[in-house]
Write an enzyme that holds these catalytic residues in place. Structure first.
Site, PDB file in Angstrom:
ATOM      1  N   ASP A  45       0.931  -1.741  -0.186  1.00 18.51           N
ATOM      2  CA  ASP A  45      -0.024  -0.290   0.449  1.00 18.51           C
ATOM      3  C   ASP A  45       0.549   1.327  -0.353  1.00 18.51           C
ATOM      4  O   ASP A  45       0.492   2.574   0.148  1.00 18.51           O
ATOM      5  CB  ASP A  45      -1.259   0.303   1.368  1.00 18.51           C
ATOM      6  CG  ASP A  45      -0.394   0.282   2.611  1.00 18.51           C
ATOM      7  OD1 ASP A  45       0.949  -0.458   2.418  1.00 18.51           O
ATOM      8  OD2 ASP A  45      -1.137   0.348   3.342  1.00 18.51           O
ATOM      9  N   SER A  46       2.537   1.304   0.014  1.00 19.95           N
ATOM     10  CA  SER A  46       3.048   2.344  -0.322  1.00 19.95           C
ATOM     11  C   SER A  46       2.689   3.113  -1.309  1.00 19.95           C
ATOM     12  O   SER A  46       3.453   3.770  -2.155  1.00 19.95           O
ATOM     13  CB  SER A  46       4.992   1.446  -0.170  1.00 19.95           C
ATOM     14  OG  SER A  46       4.853   0.319  -0.430  1.00 19.95           O
ATOM     15  N   ASP A  84      -1.068  -6.018   0.443  1.00 21.00           N
ATOM     16  CA  ASP A  84      -1.031  -5.813   1.086  1.00 21.00           C
ATOM     17  C   ASP A  84      -2.766  -5.431   1.218  1.00 21.00           C
ATOM     18  O   ASP A  84      -3.148  -4.789   0.199  1.00 21.00           O
ATOM     19  CB  ASP A  84      -0.091  -4.511   0.841  1.00 21.00           C
ATOM     20  CG  ASP A  84       0.766  -4.089   2.346  1.00 21.00           C
ATOM     21  OD1 ASP A  84       0.007  -4.900   3.410  1.00 21.00           O
ATOM     22  OD2 ASP A  84       0.865  -3.165   1.803  1.00 21.00           O
ATOM     23  N   LYS A 114      -0.818  -9.507   3.360  1.00 17.91           N
ATOM     24  CA  LYS A 114       0.144  -9.221   4.386  1.00 17.91           C
ATOM     25  C   LYS A 114      -1.045  -8.110   5.066  1.00 17.91           C
ATOM     26  O   LYS A 114      -1.553  -7.565   4.776  1.00 17.91           O
ATOM     27  CB  LYS A 114       1.079  -8.436   4.112  1.00 17.91           C
ATOM     28  CG  LYS A 114       1.987  -7.442   4.993  1.00 17.91           C
ATOM     29  CD  LYS A 114       3.501  -6.848   4.457  1.00 17.91           C
ATOM     30  CE  LYS A 114       3.347  -5.953   4.271  1.00 17.91           C
ATOM     31  NZ  LYS A 114       2.886  -4.408   5.254  1.00 17.91           N
ATOM     32  N   GLU A 116      -1.016  -5.172   8.650  1.00 18.22           N
ATOM     33  CA  GLU A 116      -0.391  -5.222   9.555  1.00 18.22           C
ATOM     34  C   GLU A 116      -0.735  -5.195  11.751  1.00 18.22           C
ATOM     35  O   GLU A 116      -1.867  -4.976  11.514  1.00 18.22           O
ATOM     36  CB  GLU A 116      -0.632  -3.198   9.396  1.00 18.22           C
ATOM     37  CG  GLU A 116       0.903  -3.334   7.865  1.00 18.22           C
ATOM     38  CD  GLU A 116       0.647  -1.811   8.035  1.00 18.22           C
ATOM     39  OE1 GLU A 116       0.323  -0.423   8.941  1.00 18.22           O
ATOM     40  OE2 GLU A 116       1.289  -1.249   7.030  1.00 18.22           O
ATOM     41  N   GLU A 183       9.580  -4.666  10.453  1.00 14.95           N
ATOM     42  CA  GLU A 183       9.835  -2.890  10.263  1.00 14.95           C
ATOM     43  C   GLU A 183      10.645  -1.831  10.972  1.00 14.95           C
ATOM     44  O   GLU A 183       9.510  -1.250  11.328  1.00 14.95           O
ATOM     45  CB  GLU A 183       8.197  -2.296   9.278  1.00 14.95           C
ATOM     46  CG  GLU A 183       9.386  -0.818   8.343  1.00 14.95           C
ATOM     47  CD  GLU A 183       7.848  -0.159   7.803  1.00 14.95           C
ATOM     48  OE1 GLU A 183       6.902  -0.834   7.392  1.00 14.95           O
ATOM     49  OE2 GLU A 183       8.211   0.800   7.498  1.00 14.95           O
TER      50      GLU A 183
HETATM   51  O1  KIV Z   1       3.716  -0.968   1.478  1.00 18.09           O
HETATM   52  C1  KIV Z   1       4.130  -1.476   2.208  1.00 18.09           C
HETATM   53  O2  KIV Z   1       5.105  -1.118   0.576  1.00 18.09           O
HETATM   54  C2  KIV Z   1       4.813  -1.770   3.110  1.00 18.09           C
HETATM   55  C3  KIV Z   1       6.152  -1.895   3.062  1.00 18.09           C
HETATM   56  C4  KIV Z   1       6.323  -0.372   4.385  1.00 18.09           C
HETATM   57  C5  KIV Z   1       6.685  -2.493   4.403  1.00 18.09           C
HETATM   58  O3  KIV Z   1       3.874  -2.426   3.606  1.00 18.09           O
END
Ligand code: KIV
Length: 284
Positions: A45-46, A84, A114, A116, A183
């Site tokens: 989600d970056s 993500d 993934k 968080e 992280e």
């Molecule tokens: O969204 C992403 O790229 C991530 C990384 C910062 C670990 O979750």
């Protein structure tokens, strides 16, 4: 190379083989990652910051993630792809968590998801794992809760905070995660978690003793301009390369150096005299 699956990553941990993990958000970058021999790709989600120019990841929604994950899947058909889960796609209910996790597999062809969080998302992890999905946990600096963390700050730097991270890691492993991402935490805390857990533990800013490393592709290639976290290593400077190429193009256009004859199309040979005659008749 055939696509590596989850049991192969567990095997790599057992053998001490490091896992190379990189984010990608689009088709061409995914092609490059696969050609480079990446073991695993994260559609992170970056992309909110790296592709859309948001100041953080909070505005990102599932539909955006799915579109990007589909493109990455097409670009890297033989690489393990992790989707993500964006903010509020899993926090509000277990049903929503399972449904959105499933979308990454059904609609985008991802191999895993993934999400968080530590102890507080144990119910969501259990529900997603129970539905048959491979899950990667993510603790330490968790950008979706950076408001509560007081910003994008390294975690686990005090004994209390390190112990809390270790408790989180144990709790979400117990809940069923298949891999864990750490992280921005001190390497000694990451090394302890890596030694203690029987699953691959990946690092982004958590030191060399983890089972593999993740970088954000926009950092690795020197494309993301807003800020550079301490853990980033830039392997090239595409922002400069692209800007210089564009400057050269602007200069060529302004001075009529582009296009040159080789960049244009000629009329069909037998049509050219007819065209000249037609122009003449029009007095041009
Ligand atoms: O969204 C992403 O790229 C991530 C990384 C910062 C670990 O979750």
């Amino acid at each position: 190379m055939p696509k590596k699956m989850i049991h192969e990553f567990h095997e790599m941990k057992r053998k001490g083989e490091k896992i190379a993990y990189l984010t990608s958000y689009d088709y061409p970058t995914a092609q490059f990652a696969e050609a480079a021999g990446m073991d695993m790709i994260l559609v992170g989600d970056s992309l909110g910051m790296c592709v859309y120019g948001y100041s953080g990841t909070i505005p990102v929604v599932m539909d955006q993630m799915i579109v990007h994950a589909e493109a990455v899947r097409r670009g890297a058909p033989n690489t393990f792809v992790v989707g993500d889960m964006p903010f509020l796609s899993y926090q509000s209910s277990l049903e929503k968590a399972v449904e959105n996790a499933g979308r990454f597999l059904k609609e985008a062809g991802c191999d895993a998801i993934k999400l968080e969080g530590g102890r507080r998302i144990v119910p969501q992890i259990r529900a997603i794992v129970d539905s048959g999905i491979v899950v990667m946990g993510h603790i330490g600096l968790t950008p979706q809760s950076s408001g509560q963390l007081g910003g994008h700050k390294a975690q686990g730097r005090t004994l209390e905070s390190a112990k809390a991270l270790i408790e989180d890691a144990l709790a979400i492993r117990e809940a069923g995660i298949h891999m864990l991402l750490l992280e921005a935490i001190p390497p000694e805390v990451a090394a302890y978690i890596t030694r203690t857990l029987d699953i691959p533990v990946l690092s982004i800013g958590a030191g060399v003793d983890c089972d593999g490393q993740l970088l954000i592709v926009s950092d690795l290639i020197g494309q993301f301009q807003a800020f550079t976290p301490k853990f980033v290593k830039k392997y090239c400077a595409v922002a400069e390369t692209i800007t210089n190429a564009m400057k050269a193009y602007v200069a060529d256009v302004k001075s009529a150096k582009f296009p040159e004859p080789q960049h244009t199309y000629s009329m069909l040979k037998e049509e050219r005299p007819k065209f000249d005659e037609w122009l003449k008749a029009r007095g041009k």
